[in-house]
Design a protein around this motif. Structure first.
Motif, PDB file in Angstrom:
ATOM      1  N   SER A 148      42.752  48.249  42.774  1.00  0.00           N
ATOM      2  CA  SER A 148      42.791  49.135  41.739  1.00  0.00           C
ATOM      3  C   SER A 148      44.112  48.829  40.986  1.00  0.00           C
ATOM      4  O   SER A 148      44.131  48.863  39.590  1.00  0.00           O
ATOM      5  N   ASP A 149      45.335  48.783  41.589  1.00  0.00           N
ATOM      6  CA  ASP A 149      46.260  48.344  40.755  1.00  0.00           C
ATOM      7  C   ASP A 149      46.457  47.300  39.832  1.00  0.00           C
ATOM      8  O   ASP A 149      46.864  47.062  39.058  1.00  0.00           O
ATOM      9  N   GLN A 150      45.943  46.281  40.797  1.00  0.00           N
ATOM     10  CA  GLN A 150      45.676  45.000  39.954  1.00  0.00           C
ATOM     11  C   GLN A 150      45.051  44.974  38.797  1.00  0.00           C
ATOM     12  O   GLN A 150      45.143  44.549  37.630  1.00  0.00           O
ATOM     13  N   LEU A 151      43.789  45.819  38.950  1.00  0.00           N
ATOM     14  CA  LEU A 151      42.810  45.930  37.896  1.00  0.00           C
ATOM     15  C   LEU A 151      43.405  46.646  36.656  1.00  0.00           C
ATOM     16  O   LEU A 151      43.347  46.293  35.617  1.00  0.00           O
ATOM     17  N   MET A 152      44.335  47.730  37.015  1.00  0.00           N
ATOM     18  CA  MET A 152      44.817  48.545  35.892  1.00  0.00           C
ATOM     19  C   MET A 152      45.935  47.641  35.061  1.00  0.00           C
ATOM     20  O   MET A 152      46.283  48.060  34.086  1.00  0.00           O
ATOM     21  N   SER A 153      46.733  46.881  35.871  1.00  0.00           N
ATOM     22  CA  SER A 153      47.753  46.206  35.137  1.00  0.00           C
ATOM     23  C   SER A 153      47.257  44.976  34.553  1.00  0.00           C
ATOM     24  O   SER A 153      48.139  44.637  33.362  1.00  0.00           O
ATOM     25  N   SER A 154      46.178  44.615  34.609  1.00  0.00           N
ATOM     26  CA  SER A 154      45.648  43.457  34.230  1.00  0.00           C
ATOM     27  C   SER A 154      44.659  43.650  32.764  1.00  0.00           C
ATOM     28  O   SER A 154      44.461  42.831  31.867  1.00  0.00           O
TER      29      SER A 154
END
Length: 373
Positions: A148-154
């Motif tokens: 989820s952190d990677q999705l929200m950062s990208s």
């Protein structure tokens, strides 16, 4: 002799039938106004057949020609079609044009924005039923391929969607939905979404629906459909977004209503709040999964069961809200089977409130039909 008055309901049915004949009779072009019962068919036939397949426009016209064979009277003259026959012909033409337009527009959106995205390609790593995702207490599914952190950062849309989920999960009831900061931020972001622009342009040119004329008018309708509060049986205000994307926990039956959003499931799976119980179906190229699972209640330590939930993995929530909103506008209260590239998923919009335009629920039926290899 005493005259008998015509019942009010019968008068309304005659007015609606006359309006349908005026709207759909040639040479006037059919025009639909959102939530106007005088223009929308009151009992339009379901788009999907009993087998879940959507008949093509040509097939629909062929059946129409077989059923509408004019009968000859005793004098050898051709009898004029009745009002019921005219209404049925108009409904078939409208349903056929709706399905064809939705299939063309959303197939183009799928090709230009979904298939090329990194999230959709990353979803091909899902392996339901493998060693790490078998039904059981510690089974993992979405978190094996996503963070989820990677999705929200990208991708900014996931960050906005995350804030919206937090707002609904914390407050549990959205009373002032018109002035809510999280809802306003999400709606403002949708105005610049290229998928919204392409959808409005393509469908307005094909169907001439006034609500799709501009992006601003469509976004206002989307906000009303998804975020206007509804009174539930428990007397607590809810909305379509809360039901579909977060889910509703029923204390008596220990069951979950709604919950058809893969990003919300990812967030709960990362917190170890989910248990996979059974797989119903999974289409690996379309990434539509249907399964049974348990989820922990957000307020206290208790497990609730979702008997069957289906959601698209790796697809932004904006696409699902866009598709469900359009289907609600042009074919309300009916299951609609449309073709998206090589698949024909069944979009289920069983209930909507015509007076307010609010959506109660919407989801994909499991096991979409494969059109071609």
């Amino acid at each position: 002799m005493k005259r008998t008055r015509m019942p009010q309901r019968l008068k309304q049915q005659f007015r609606r039938l006359d309006a349908l004949i005026r709207v759909y009779s040639p040479p006037r072009q059919a025009r639909v106004v959102f939530w106007d019962p005088a223009d929308l068919p009151a009992s339009s036939p379901s788009v999907a057949t009993d087998s879940g397949e959507q008949p093509s426009t040509n097939a629909c016209n062929s059946r129409s020609s077989q059923q509408q064979v004019p009968q000859e009277d005793r004098d050898g003259l051709t009898a004029a079609p009745s009002r019921r026959e005219i209404k049925q012909q108009a409904q078939r033409r409208w349903v056929g044009s709706v399905v064809e337009a939705l299939s063309d527009v959303f197939s183009a959106i799928w090709t230009n924005f979904i298939e090329t995205s990194a999230e959709f390609q990353q979803a091909s790593q899902l392996r339901p039923g493998s060693c790490g995702s078998r039904p059981g207490t510690d089974a993992k599914l979405v978190s094996n391929a996503f963070s989820s952190d990677q999705l929200m950062s990208s991708r900014p849309s996931f960050r906005t969607h995350f804030r919206l989920l937090q707002e609904f999960s914390n407050s549990h009831a959205l009373t002032d939905w018109e002035n809510n900061a999280a809802v306003n931020a999400y709606i403002e972001q949708l105005k610049f979404d290229p998928m919204i622009t392409e959808c409005c342009t393509g469908l307005f040119n094909r169907l001439d629906v006034p609500t799709l004329q501009t992006v601003d008018s469509f976004v206002r309708t989307l906000r009303q459909v998804w975020f206007q509060p509804l009174e539930t049986n428990a007397g607590q205000p809810r909305c379509g977004y809360h039901h579909v994307c977060i889910g509703e926990f029923h204390s008596r039956s220990k069951s979950i209503g709604g919950m058809h959003n893969w990003f919300k499931y990812l967030l709960e799976e990362e917190k170890h709040n989910t248990r996979i119980l059974n797989w119903w179906s999974y289409e690996k190229n379309f990434h539509l999964i249907s399964m049974k699972f348990n989820m922990k209640h957000p307020d206290f330590d208790a497990w609730y069961t979702k008997e069957k939930s289906s959601f698209l993995v790796g697809v932004p929530t904006d696409f699902e809200l866009l598709l469900f909103t359009v289907v609600t506008m042009v074919n309300p209260n009916r299951d609609t089977s449309i073709q998206i590239k090589d698949y024909e998923p069944l979009v289920v919009v069983p209930r909507s409130l015509k007076k307010t335009g609010s959506l109660v629920t919407a989801y994909f039926r499991e096991s979409p039909k494969r059109i071609s290899g």
